[in-house]
Scaffold this motif. Structure first.
Motif, PDB file in Angstrom:
ATOM      1  N   VAL A 185      51.285  14.597  29.240  1.00  0.00           N
ATOM      2  CA  VAL A 185      50.743  15.502  29.995  1.00  0.00           C
ATOM      3  C   VAL A 185      50.019  14.881  30.550  1.00  0.00           C
ATOM      4  O   VAL A 185      48.734  13.893  30.502  1.00  0.00           O
ATOM      5  N   THR A 186      50.128  14.662  32.502  1.00  0.00           N
ATOM      6  CA  THR A 186      48.954  13.921  33.071  1.00  0.00           C
ATOM      7  C   THR A 186      48.246  14.810  33.575  1.00  0.00           C
ATOM      8  O   THR A 186      47.296  13.776  34.674  1.00  0.00           O
ATOM      9  N   GLY A 187      47.953  16.046  33.512  1.00  0.00           N
ATOM     10  CA  GLY A 187      46.822  16.739  33.795  1.00  0.00           C
ATOM     11  C   GLY A 187      46.799  17.965  33.371  1.00  0.00           C
ATOM     12  O   GLY A 187      47.171  19.078  33.086  1.00  0.00           O
ATOM     13  N   CYS A 188      45.986  18.444  34.103  1.00  0.00           N
ATOM     14  CA  CYS A 188      45.860  19.998  34.300  1.00  0.00           C
ATOM     15  C   CYS A 188      44.820  20.496  34.794  1.00  0.00           C
ATOM     16  O   CYS A 188      43.435  20.240  34.984  1.00  0.00           O
ATOM     17  N   HIS A 189      44.728  21.952  35.289  1.00  0.00           N
ATOM     18  CA  HIS A 189      44.015  22.120  36.319  1.00  0.00           C
ATOM     19  C   HIS A 189      44.497  24.101  36.677  1.00  0.00           C
ATOM     20  O   HIS A 189      45.707  25.188  35.941  1.00  0.00           O
ATOM     21  N   ALA A 236      40.776  17.877  26.317  1.00  0.00           N
ATOM     22  CA  ALA A 236      40.442  16.468  27.112  1.00  0.00           C
ATOM     23  C   ALA A 236      41.047  15.113  26.491  1.00  0.00           C
ATOM     24  O   ALA A 236      41.888  13.862  27.204  1.00  0.00           O
ATOM     25  N   LYS A 294      42.298  25.943  28.046  1.00  0.00           N
ATOM     26  CA  LYS A 294      42.787  24.814  29.137  1.00  0.00           C
ATOM     27  C   LYS A 294      43.239  23.472  28.192  1.00  0.00           C
ATOM     28  O   LYS A 294      42.809  23.426  27.307  1.00  0.00           O
ATOM     29  N   LEU A 295      43.584  22.160  28.837  1.00  0.00           N
ATOM     30  CA  LEU A 295      44.725  21.440  27.962  1.00  0.00           C
ATOM     31  C   LEU A 295      42.893  20.599  27.779  1.00  0.00           C
ATOM     32  O   LEU A 295      42.219  20.387  28.106  1.00  0.00           O
ATOM     33  N   TRP A 328      49.423  22.751  33.767  1.00  0.00           N
ATOM     34  CA  TRP A 328      49.605  21.187  32.391  1.00  0.00           C
ATOM     35  C   TRP A 328      50.199  20.663  33.345  1.00  0.00           C
ATOM     36  O   TRP A 328      51.849  21.348  33.074  1.00  0.00           O
ATOM     37  N   ARG A 359      44.240  15.503  25.039  1.00  0.00           N
ATOM     38  CA  ARG A 359      46.030  15.656  24.789  1.00  0.00           C
ATOM     39  C   ARG A 359      45.976  14.461  26.895  1.00  0.00           C
ATOM     40  O   ARG A 359      47.058  14.716  26.949  1.00  0.00           O
ATOM     41  N   HIS A 360      44.881  14.659  27.379  1.00  0.00           N
ATOM     42  CA  HIS A 360      45.202  14.250  28.420  1.00  0.00           C
ATOM     43  C   HIS A 360      45.812  12.977  28.181  1.00  0.00           C
ATOM     44  O   HIS A 360      45.394  11.891  27.811  1.00  0.00           O
ATOM     45  N   GLY A 361      47.114  12.588  29.253  1.00  0.00           N
ATOM     46  CA  GLY A 361      47.436  11.671  29.291  1.00  0.00           C
ATOM     47  C   GLY A 361      48.305  11.041  27.645  1.00  0.00           C
ATOM     48  O   GLY A 361      49.229   9.813  28.114  1.00  0.00           O
TER      49      GLY A 361
END
Length: 132
Positions: free
Chosen positions: A68-72, A30, A27-28, A91, A32-34
């Motif tokens: 990096v705009t998101g992770c799911h 947190a 998982k990315l 990602w 690193r998000h954005g």
């Protein structure tokens, strides 16, 4: 700014095509998000993929900058089109800027901090935002 090593041909597909998802087993983080990151073409080829197009033959160099705009998590991989893998974290990437000239650099696993000379060489080609 951090960098992420991606095997070829995927690094080239991020830099020069429409690949806007990076598949990972983890998982990315947190923080690193954005974040704006460097996309580094690793020294190894993903032997399950075909090579074609510009920068697909580049190894051991930074080839692009992306956000990096998101992770799911995806069970079936269908959510992200042809680039999404099954049972992987996806990602999502945006604002991808390909470097006109790849910048040689030694990569690493996970996120890594590029040396100052690599950042300076990238900075000469594209504007970098100051991010952790």
């Amino acid at each position: 700014m951090k960098a992420l090593t991606v095997r070829q041909p995927w690094a080239g597909a991020i830099a020069h095509q429409t690949k806007r998802v990076e598949n990972r087993t983890w998982k990315l983080p947190a923080k690193r998000h954005g974040a704006r990151i460097l996309i580094h073409a690793g020294t190894q080829l993903d032997r399950n993929a075909q090579i074609y197009g510009p920068h697909f033959g580049v190894y051991g160099a930074v080839v692009a900058v992306a956000t990096v705009t998101g992770c799911h998590w995806s069970e079936d991989g269908l959510c992200c089109g042809p680039w999404g893998f099954e049972r992987a974290y996806h990602w999502t990437l945006d604002d991808v800027t390909s470097l006109p000239e790849p910048v040689p650099a030694k990569g690493a696993l996970g996120f890594w901090t590029p040396p100052d000379d690599v950042l300076a060489a990238v900075q000469r080609q594209v504007r970098l935002e100051a991010t952790a």
